[in-house]
Structure formats: structure tokens, C-alpha cells
Write a protein that holds these residues in place. Structure first.
Motif, short mmCIF file in Angstrom:
data_model
loop_
_atom_site.label_atom_id
_atom_site.label_comp_id
_atom_site.label_asym_id
_atom_site.label_seq_id
_atom_site.Cartn_x
_atom_site.Cartn_y
_atom_site.Cartn_z
N PHE A 228 32.57 -48.59 -17.46
CA PHE A 228 33.04 -47.89 -18.66
C PHE A 228 32.30 -48.41 -19.89
O PHE A 228 31.89 -47.63 -20.75
CB PHE A 228 34.56 -48.09 -18.81
N SER A 229 32.10 -49.72 -19.95
CA SER A 229 31.42 -50.30 -21.11
C SER A 229 29.98 -49.81 -21.23
O SER A 229 29.48 -49.62 -22.33
CB SER A 229 31.47 -51.83 -21.05
N LEU B 205 30.18 -46.34 -22.57
CA LEU B 205 30.56 -46.43 -23.98
C LEU B 205 29.37 -46.84 -24.85
O LEU B 205 29.18 -46.31 -25.94
CB LEU B 205 31.71 -47.43 -24.13
N ARG C 217 27.94 -44.68 -27.84
CA ARG C 217 27.81 -45.30 -29.16
C ARG C 217 26.41 -45.07 -29.71
O ARG C 217 26.23 -44.74 -30.88
CB ARG C 217 28.13 -46.79 -29.06
N GLU D 94 35.22 -45.75 -32.77
CA GLU D 94 35.23 -46.37 -31.44
C GLU D 94 36.42 -45.84 -30.63
O GLU D 94 36.30 -45.55 -29.44
CB GLU D 94 35.29 -47.89 -31.58
N GLN D 95 37.55 -45.68 -31.28
CA GLN D 95 38.75 -45.17 -30.61
C GLN D 95 38.52 -43.74 -30.11
O GLN D 95 38.90 -43.40 -28.98
CB GLN D 95 39.94 -45.22 -31.58
N ARG E 105 35.60 -42.41 -29.37
CA ARG E 105 34.64 -42.49 -28.26
C ARG E 105 35.36 -42.85 -26.97
O ARG E 105 35.11 -42.24 -25.92
CB ARG E 105 33.56 -43.54 -28.56
N GLU E 106 36.22 -43.85 -27.04
CA GLU E 106 36.95 -44.27 -25.83
C GLU E 106 37.83 -43.15 -25.30
O GLU E 106 37.90 -42.94 -24.08
CB GLU E 106 37.78 -45.52 -26.12
N LEU F 262 35.57 -40.40 -23.70
CA LEU F 262 35.00 -40.89 -22.46
C LEU F 262 36.06 -40.99 -21.36
O LEU F 262 35.81 -40.62 -20.21
CB LEU F 262 34.33 -42.24 -22.69
N THR F 263 37.23 -41.45 -21.70
CA THR F 263 38.33 -41.54 -20.73
C THR F 263 38.67 -40.15 -20.20
O THR F 263 38.86 -39.96 -18.99
CB THR F 263 39.57 -42.21 -21.37
N LYS G 144 39.19 -45.15 -16.07
CA LYS G 144 38.49 -46.01 -17.04
C LYS G 144 37.94 -47.27 -16.37
O LYS G 144 36.89 -47.76 -16.74
CB LYS G 144 39.46 -46.38 -18.17
#
Length: 175
Positions: A113-114, A117, A121, A130-131, A133-134, A137-138, A148
Motif C-alpha cells: 500500500f505504501s 501511495l 503522491r 494525504e487523507q 489519497r489514502e 487508494l483504499t 489496504k
């Protein structure tokens, strides 16, 4: 082929064609060789990441830092192989393998996941939080059947991207 000041022989062209699974015609390989020679400013037979930055489209690409690790120090044969994923003749598998390498920044054959991300980014910069994006992506992972905490491998990328009608093509001008 090591010295860029020399001309390509028919054997060189065929060898490069075979190395890149015939994704480029002989005329395209000759055109790519001319472009390679232009980029190889010191005529050392290799293109550095700095020399790639002289290509405006590459210099402004938000993923250029990720691509640097894939391209720094390429000889002509490797240069053509690097570009072969963008050929209209490249298979979907080849294109997905290329994308996977962009995401797999440490080269361990796994994308967490990172990693996803990090790419998101790079692509979005300051345009979304960032929130956000997460969250995006989730949701994308869940829609594809992953969580995730899933670790994705190449076959997962193939499953996710295999039915998308993926278009990654660049036309090679032929003189």
C-alpha cells in the motif's frame, strides 16, 4: 554498438529487434539509434539520467525520479528495451510488467500500500491531501478485491490492469 559514433549494422539492428521481442521495426530502431546518439552527449555509449532530463517530456514527468533508477546508464540495446513497453506491438503482459517495475521501487517483486501511495503522491503532488489519497487508494483496492494490507505481485497487477484496455504507446518517427 558500444560506441555511438559508429553506424548500426544489419546484424546490430536484428540483434536489438530480437532483444526487444520485435516490438520495433528496423526503421524504428534506426530512428531510435539516431535519438540515442543525440541524447548520448559525451558519446560514451550510455545515457545517464541527466542526459534523459534533456527530453522535455521526461523532465516534467511526475514519475521521473522513479524512472531514473530504471534508466541510468543504459546502452543502446537497453534503451530500446526500456522503450519497448511503449510500442504498439508490445504485449499487455510487457506493459503491465513495466508498470509494475515503476511501482516496485525497491525491486523486491512486491508492491505494498505504501508503494502505491508513493506513486499516487508523485502523481498528485499538492493537489489532494494525504487523507484523500489514502481513501481513494483504499477504495480502488477494494473494488479490485484487495485490502489496504494486501501485498501485490505481478500477477495481481495483471489481474487488475488486464481488462482495462491499457494504452501506453509512443509513436517513433521514421525518417
Amino acid at each position: 554498438m558500444g560506441n555511438t559514433s559508429s553506424m548500426l549494422t544489419q546484424y546490430d539492428i536484428e540483434e536489438v529487434q530480437e532483444h526487444c521481442n520485435n516490438t520495433f521495426s528496423q526503421q524504428e530502431i534506426v530512428s531510435l539509434y539516431q535519438r540515442f546518439c543525440q541524447l548520448d552527449r559525451n558519446s560514451g555509449g550510455f545515457i545517464s539520467a541527466d542526459e534523459f532530463l534533456s527530453v522535455p517530456e521526461f523532465a516534467v514527468n511526475p514519475l521521473s525520479q522513479r524512472l531514473f533508477r530504471m534508466i541510468d546508464g543504459l546502452n543502446f540495446k537497453e534503451f530500446v528495451a526500456f522503450l519497448s513497453a511503449f510500442s504498439s506491438r508490445a504485449t499487455l503482459q510487457h506493459k503491465v510488467e513495466y508498470i509494475f517495475k515503476v511501482y516496485d521501487s525497491d525491486g523486491n517483486g512486491k508492491v505494498a500500500f505504501s508503494d502505491l501511495l508513493d506513486v499516487l503522491r508523485d502523481l498528485t503532488g499538492q493537489f489532494i491531501s494525504e487523507q484523500q489519497r489514502e481513501l481513494v487508494l483504499t477504495q480502488v483496492l477494494e473494488e479490485a478485491g484487495y485490502k489496504k494490507d494486501s501485498i501485490l505481485v505481478l500477477s495481481d497487477f495483471m489481474k487488475i490492469l488486464g481488462n482495462t484496455g491499457l494504452k501506453m504507446e509512443v509513436e517513433v518517427p521514421v525518417d
